[in-house]
Write an enzyme that holds these catalytic residues in place. Structure first.
Site, short mmCIF file in Angstrom:
data_model
loop_
_atom_site.label_atom_id
_atom_site.label_comp_id
_atom_site.label_asym_id
_atom_site.label_seq_id
_atom_site.Cartn_x
_atom_site.Cartn_y
_atom_site.Cartn_z
N GLY A 54 0.83 -1.21 0.00
CA GLY A 54 0.00 0.00 0.00
C GLY A 54 0.85 1.24 0.00
N CYS A 55 0.28 2.34 0.47
CA CYS A 55 1.01 3.61 0.52
C CYS A 55 2.31 3.45 1.29
CB CYS A 55 0.13 4.67 1.17
SG CYS A 55 0.97 6.23 1.47
N PHE A 56 3.39 3.92 0.70
CA PHE A 56 4.69 3.72 1.35
C PHE A 56 4.87 4.55 2.61
CE2 PHE A 56 6.40 6.05 -2.72
CZ PHE A 56 5.70 7.21 -2.40
N TRP A 57 4.03 5.56 2.83
CA TRP A 57 4.16 6.35 4.05
C TRP A 57 4.07 5.47 5.30
CZ3 TRP A 57 -0.07 10.49 2.62
CH2 TRP A 57 0.44 11.35 1.63
#
Length: 234
Positions: A54-57
């Site tokens: 998913g979002c790398f954040w």
């Protein structure tokens, strides 16, 4: 800073308006056994793991709080160098996945334990080509092994976890060897730490760090290791 990624904000708002469906998994960790097959004791002082979930954040934020990790860089893997930028990856046509390159000390934490955290708290490995409110192959669950040994460990662990039936659905994580990693733009680095009041971070990613603290207290570190301090090259 959230305005730099309007796709994420719009996806989150749409999901909230729809009653929040698909966001519950962001707040839940799952206790799973460590891998029965782990990597051989490494002679090198550092190793790397490249993971997408998913979002790398959020993935970056989780591993920045893991003891033994010396750097965690957000970036792209699965596609070509010429398309490794946020604008093109967001088109869902490049083959890239938002990924994190994790550099770690194998004397402190093994590759298998890295995967245990990845499957347990960093993301939901049963969601196909999405993660929470984010949809597209760029948000797929994928492991990019940097050696044959890592590929073997990852494959065996997925089979082991599927046999436990601890997840409600089968794991859809792909294993994609021989893929280069390209660091993401500077404004994506250390995003969770730099933007703790972001609505997206509060709802989707801070719970993952809390789950890490609760499920892996011996591996949790309060002070994250930041790219701005460790450097992109590690």
């Amino acid at each position: 800073m959230l305005s730099s990624r309007p796709i994420h904000l719009l996806a989150l708002l749409a999901t909230l308006l729809a009653g929040g469906a698909g966001l519950a998994t962001a707040k839940e960790g799952i206790e799973i056994p460590p891998p029965a097959m782990d990597g051989a004791a490494a002679m090198a002082q550092t190793e790397t793991a490249i993971l997408a979930g998913g979002c790398f954040w959020g993935v970056q934020g989780v591993f920045q709080h893991v003891k033994g990790v010396t750097n965690a860089v957000s970036g792209y893997a699965g596609g070509e160098a010429g398309t490794a930028n946020y604008g093109m990856v967001g088109s869902d046509t490049t083959g890239h996945a938002e990924s994190v390159k994790i550099t770690f000390d194998p004397a402190q934490i093994s590759y298998g334990r890295i995967l245990q955290i990845y499957f347990s708290v960093a993301h939901d490995p049963t969601q196909l080509n999405r993660q929470g409110p984010d949809k597209g192959t760029q948000y797929r669950s994928a492991i990019f092994p940097v050696s044959n040994e890592q590929a073997k460990v990852a494959k065996a662990y997925i089979a082991q976890l599927d046999q436990t039936k601890l997840f409600e659905k089968p794991i859809v994580t792909t294993i994609e060897p021989d893929r280069a990693f390209y660091p993401a733009e500077d404004y994506h680095q250390d995003y969770l730490t730099l933007n703790p009041t972001s609505l997206y971070i509060i709802y989707n990613d801070l719970p993952k760090v809390e789950n890490l603290k609760q499920l892996f207290p011996a591996l949790y570190r309060d002070d994250p290791v930041l790219v701005s301090e460790a450097g992109m090259s590690n």
